[in-house]
Design an enzyme around this catalytic site. Structure first.
Site, mmCIF file in Angstrom:
data_model
loop_
_atom_site.group_PDB
_atom_site.id
_atom_site.type_symbol
_atom_site.label_atom_id
_atom_site.label_comp_id
_atom_site.label_asym_id
_atom_site.label_seq_id
_atom_site.Cartn_x
_atom_site.Cartn_y
_atom_site.Cartn_z
ATOM 1 N N GLY A 47 5.107 4.741 -8.975
ATOM 2 C CA GLY A 47 5.879 3.527 -9.275
ATOM 3 C C GLY A 47 4.966 2.294 -9.246
ATOM 4 N N HIS A 48 4.090 2.230 -8.244
ATOM 5 C CA HIS A 48 3.152 1.096 -8.185
ATOM 6 C C HIS A 48 2.219 1.117 -9.400
ATOM 7 C CE1 HIS A 48 3.902 1.498 -3.674
ATOM 8 N NE2 HIS A 48 4.198 0.237 -3.907
ATOM 9 N N GLY A 83 8.722 -4.401 -8.837
ATOM 10 C CA GLY A 83 9.561 -3.274 -9.240
ATOM 11 C C GLY A 83 11.040 -3.619 -9.094
ATOM 12 N N GLN A 102 15.286 -8.447 -3.547
ATOM 13 C CA GLN A 102 13.969 -9.079 -3.403
ATOM 14 C C GLN A 102 13.562 -9.735 -4.728
ATOM 15 O OE1 GLN A 102 10.489 -7.253 -1.300
ATOM 16 N NE2 GLN A 102 9.845 -6.643 -3.321
ATOM 17 N N GLY A 151 0.816 -1.214 0.000
ATOM 18 C CA GLY A 151 0.000 0.000 0.000
ATOM 19 C C GLY A 151 0.844 1.256 0.000
HETATM 20 O O1 PAF Z 1 8.051 -4.811 -2.062
HETATM 21 C C1 PAF Z 1 7.107 -4.825 -1.242
HETATM 22 O O2 PAF Z 1 6.270 -3.933 -1.188
HETATM 23 C C2 PAF Z 1 6.988 -6.005 -0.284
HETATM 24 O O3 PAF Z 1 8.228 -6.478 0.106
HETATM 25 C C3 PAF Z 1 6.108 -7.157 -0.855
HETATM 26 C C4 PAF Z 1 6.769 -7.798 -2.054
HETATM 27 C C5 PAF Z 1 4.733 -6.640 -1.224
HETATM 28 C C6 PAF Z 1 5.952 -8.253 0.199
HETATM 29 O O4 PAF Z 1 5.321 -7.779 1.348
#
Ligand code: PAF
Length: 265
Positions: free
Chosen positions: A15-16, A130, A136, A10
């Site tokens: 970017g999202h 992203g 990650q 959230g």
């Molecule tokens: O990148 C994020 O916002 C978080 O690490 C994710 C991938 C939603 C996991 O909670």
């Protein structure tokens, strides 16, 4: 019908929305999950103050017709939930304790666990992440390869403010002055990538970039390095080809990360 999942915590920003736009191109339906995942925050981190803006997030997503999936903690982690043990043992075979993982112990175990749960719950055909969270993305790529081969991973380039600052939900913690200091991160990465196009040694270019971050007041460098995108380990002086530069630093009390792809000639 195909489903693209965009996992988020959230506090959505442009970017999202880039991730949502890409997801729309790749599947019939887009699901945006909004879940501030407690298991990926350390005891001294910002879980309590992490911005929770569900109504504003819903409003931002409305024009896209995306489905918002905002599960509760109990839904994601029901009683008797035991995925953690198997994720932990898999994570121990991956680069989860370097860079972000060195400063944030258990962070990636939490991320990988929640991502597995979201995949199980939403059953996506495509997932969109992203590039800014490079480590990650690397780990999720490995997880998908090994445990969810039916899912396509799509990685979207980092969205930046016009002055270069990588967009992040945590940018809203910065004061105007801190925001100016934070620009050193993207500048250091970009200058380093330019230096590496000429004959500069990799070690020297990294040292210069670190020094430029350390020279900035109010900025405390955590790490700045260049990694081999195949295994997320630091490159050596002989390395040539596409690589990933990563940086993390505290600006005031806010921890920011950034990344760029570069080529070492
Ligand atoms: O990148 C994020 O916002 C978080 O690490 C994710 C991938 C939603 C996991 O909670």
């Amino acid at each position: 019908m195909t489903i693209a999942l965009v996992p988020t915590m959230g506090a959505l920003h442009e970017g999202h929305l880039d991730l949502v736009r890409r997801a729309q191109e790749l599947a019939d339906d887009v699901v945006v999950s909004i879940f501030v995942n407690p298991t990926q925050f350390g005891a001294n981190e910002d879980f309590d103050k992490y911005p929770r803006t569900l109504e504003a997030d819903r409003a931002m997503l409305e024009p896209f017709g995306a489905t918002v999936f905002a599960p509760s903690v109990d839904e994601v982690y029901p009683e008797g939930f035991d995925l953690f043990a198997s994720i932990r043992s898999w994570a121990s075979t991956q680069p989860t304790t370097t860079f972000e993982g060195a400063t944030r112990p258990e962070h990636f175990e939490g991320v990988l666990t929640v991502v597995c749960r979201l995949f199980e719950m939403v059953q996506p055909d495509v997932v969109v992440f992203g590039q800014k969270d490079a480590q990650q993305v690397f780990l999720i790529g490995k997880l998908i390869e090994q445990a969810f081969p039916q899912i396509r991973l799509e990685v979207v380039p980092t969205n930046r403010e016009p002055d270069g600052l990588a967009r992040s939900s945590r940018n809203r913690y910065l004061s105007a002055e801190e925001r100016t200091h934070a620009l050193v991160l993207s500048r250091a990465l970009i200058n380093m990538s330019l230096r590496l196009m000429s004959a500069t040694s990799t070690g020297e270019a990294i040292a210069e970039a670190r020094a430029s971050v350390e020279a900035e007041p109010e900025v405390r460098l955590d790490y700045l390095d260049i990694v081999d995108p195949h295994d997320f380990t630091p490159v050596n002086e002989q390395f040539r080809g596409p690589a990933t530069a990563v940086v993390a630093a505290w600006v005031g009390s806010t921890r920011l990360i950034d990344t760029i792809n570069l080529v070492i000639n």
